[in-house]
Scaffold this motif. Structure first.
Motif, PDB file in Angstrom:
ATOM      1  N   UNK A  66      20.009   6.284   6.830  1.00  0.00           N
ATOM      2  CA  UNK A  66      19.247   6.133   5.596  1.00  0.00           C
ATOM      3  C   UNK A  66      18.634   7.437   5.143  1.00  0.00           C
ATOM      4  N   UNK A  67      18.130   8.223   6.096  1.00  0.00           N
ATOM      5  CA  UNK A  67      17.539   9.520   5.762  1.00  0.00           C
ATOM      6  C   UNK A  67      18.564  10.451   5.142  1.00  0.00           C
ATOM      7  N   UNK A  68      19.763  10.518   5.754  1.00  0.00           N
ATOM      8  CA  UNK A  68      20.811  11.399   5.239  1.00  0.00           C
ATOM      9  C   UNK A  68      21.292  10.942   3.863  1.00  0.00           C
ATOM     10  N   UNK A  89      10.941   9.614   5.416  1.00  0.00           N
ATOM     11  CA  UNK A  89      11.996   9.159   4.521  1.00  0.00           C
ATOM     12  C   UNK A  89      11.420   8.464   3.294  1.00  0.00           C
ATOM     13  N   UNK A  90      10.333   7.706   3.464  1.00  0.00           N
ATOM     14  CA  UNK A  90       9.692   7.068   2.325  1.00  0.00           C
ATOM     15  C   UNK A  90       9.338   8.080   1.241  1.00  0.00           C
ATOM     16  N   UNK A  91       8.865   9.251   1.667  1.00  0.00           N
ATOM     17  CA  UNK A  91       8.397  10.233   0.700  1.00  0.00           C
ATOM     18  C   UNK A  91       9.527  10.871  -0.107  1.00  0.00           C
ATOM     19  N   UNK A  92      10.774  10.694   0.346  1.00  0.00           N
ATOM     20  CA  UNK A  92      11.891  11.198  -0.437  1.00  0.00           C
ATOM     21  C   UNK A  92      12.058  10.438  -1.752  1.00  0.00           C
ATOM     22  N   UNK A  93      11.411   9.281  -1.851  1.00  0.00           N
ATOM     23  CA  UNK A  93      11.486   8.534  -3.108  1.00  0.00           C
ATOM     24  C   UNK A  93      10.544   9.098  -4.167  1.00  0.00           C
ATOM     25  N   UNK A  94       9.602   9.948  -3.767  1.00  0.00           N
ATOM     26  CA  UNK A  94       8.605  10.448  -4.717  1.00  0.00           C
ATOM     27  C   UNK A  94       9.236  11.258  -5.852  1.00  0.00           C
ATOM     28  N   UNK A 114       0.814  -1.228   0.000  1.00  0.00           N
ATOM     29  CA  UNK A 114       0.000   0.000   0.000  1.00  0.00           C
ATOM     30  C   UNK A 114       0.841   1.268   0.000  1.00  0.00           C
ATOM     31  N   UNK A 115       1.988   1.241   0.707  1.00  0.00           N
ATOM     32  CA  UNK A 115       2.873   2.413   0.700  1.00  0.00           C
ATOM     33  C   UNK A 115       3.406   2.666  -0.696  1.00  0.00           C
ATOM     34  N   UNK A 132      16.432   3.128   5.699  1.00  0.00           N
ATOM     35  CA  UNK A 132      15.643   3.767   6.752  1.00  0.00           C
ATOM     36  C   UNK A 132      14.390   2.976   7.096  1.00  0.00           C
ATOM     37  N   UNK A 133      13.673   2.508   6.079  1.00  0.00           N
ATOM     38  CA  UNK A 133      12.386   1.866   6.367  1.00  0.00           C
ATOM     39  C   UNK A 133      12.538   0.440   6.870  1.00  0.00           C
ATOM     40  N   UNK A 134      13.723  -0.171   6.701  1.00  0.00           N
ATOM     41  CA  UNK A 134      13.924  -1.512   7.249  1.00  0.00           C
ATOM     42  C   UNK A 134      14.459  -1.474   8.673  1.00  0.00           C
ATOM     43  N   UNK A 135      14.657  -0.267   9.197  1.00  0.00           N
ATOM     44  CA  UNK A 135      15.074  -0.161  10.605  1.00  0.00           C
ATOM     45  C   UNK A 135      13.898  -0.522  11.504  1.00  0.00           C
ATOM     46  N   UNK A 136      14.127  -1.317  12.565  1.00  0.00           N
ATOM     47  CA  UNK A 136      13.036  -1.660  13.478  1.00  0.00           C
ATOM     48  C   UNK A 136      12.411  -0.412  14.072  1.00  0.00           C
TER      49      UNK A 136
END
Length: 297
Positions: free
Chosen positions: A132-134, A246-251, A19-20, A285-289
């Motif tokens: 991951x964000x950086x 961080x996910x939205x940086x892929x947009x 969904x993301x 970033x998104x695979x970090x617990x």
């Protein structure tokens, strides 16, 4: 003690991952629709915003009634205001900003807003998420800054405020128990705020319509906004604000690919390398617990 990872720790196998991906594709499609609608004066920014929000509200209201005839739309006036501010300021700023600088300003502001709010809420930021964000942000700069002209101060500020508004809108959805109904309510409540545009029309803002402009605006409202935002609200309640930011940086990366395929924009070797850096940082970033709240003894 069991060492089995929870679903949030394995996002590729979790319920929120696909969904993301759909939502991020919808956000990127919004950029493409906006470029197609506003370029060459096919439609003006006010009309584009009105058609986008109005068609999205009508579509979502119909879906809510179809799914639960006895229940209505939910949402909040805060959500409606944040949505209107984002949609309107984004459209106006896009008239004077090129796609690269506009996307950098928008999603940079989104990320800073959401990370700032996460810190204020007391969320812990893991070293893996921060790294991951950086990494993703550095790749985005490599992708968008070279060759860009310096934006006007007014347009840059409008896009930054639009990014802050979208960050707030996303954060409001983290506690959403009914994503579809909340998104519908937010869209419906955003429509009255269009009255803010009335003084602009009185003082000379020119309204322009064309079949192509109206088509792209409605596609933006129904497909890229209504559907994408409803699914996004179902995602953000399952992940941390840091991961959502961080996910939205892929947009912008997805939008650049969409621009190449749909609009015919070129993608250089440097741009492809930057895309790989951004997507790699997002994956880290998104695979970090997700940080867990301390348990009571």
């Amino acid at each position: 003690m069991s060492t089995t990872s929870s679903p949030i720790e394995r996002p590729l196998l979790s319920a929120w991952f696909w969904p993301a991906m759909f939502s991020l594709m919808a956000f990127a499609a919004n950029s493409v629709f906006c470029r197609l609608a506003l370029k060459d004066g096919a439609v003006d920014a006010i009309s584009f915003t009105a058609l986008r929000l109005g068609s999205g509200a009508l579509c979502l209201w119909w879906l809510v009634r179809l799914r639960s005839p006895c229940s209505g739309a939910a949402g909040s006036w805060r959500g409606g205001l944040a949505l209107f501010c984002y949609a309107f300021l984004f459209s106006v700023a896009y008239l004077d900003l090129n796609a690269g600088v506009g996307a950098l300003l928008l999603f940079g502001a989104v990320q800073l807003t959401m990370f700032g709010m996460a810190l204020l809420r007391g969320e812990r930021i893991s070293l893996r998420t921060l790294s991951g964000m950086l990494m993703a942000f550095s790749g985005l700069i490599v992708l968008l800054l070279p060759g860009s002209h310096a934006p006007t101060l007014t347009s840059a500020l409008l896009m930054v405020v639009a990014g802050i508004a979208w960050g707030i809108y996303t954060l409001l959805g983290q506690g959403s128990p009914r994503p579809l109904a909340d998104t519908a309510g937010n869209f419906i409540r955003s429509v009255p705020f269009l009255a803010v545009c009335a003084p602009l029309m009185v003082f000379g803002a020119e309204l322009r319509f064309s079949m192509a402009g109206v088509f792209f605006a409605v596609c933006s409202g129904v497909l890229a906004s209504a559907a994408g935002y409803a699914v996004w609200y179902s995602v953000v309640r399952r992940i941390s604000a840091q991961q959502a930011a961080t996910l939205q940086l892929s947009v912008p990366v997805i939008a650049a690919l969409g621009g190449m395929l749909v609009i015919g924009e070129t993608l250089s070797l440097r741009a492809m390398a930057a895309c790989a850096i951004v997507l790699g940082g997002v994956a880290i970033a998104v695979t970090a617990p997700r940080p867990r709240a301390p348990t009571q003894a």
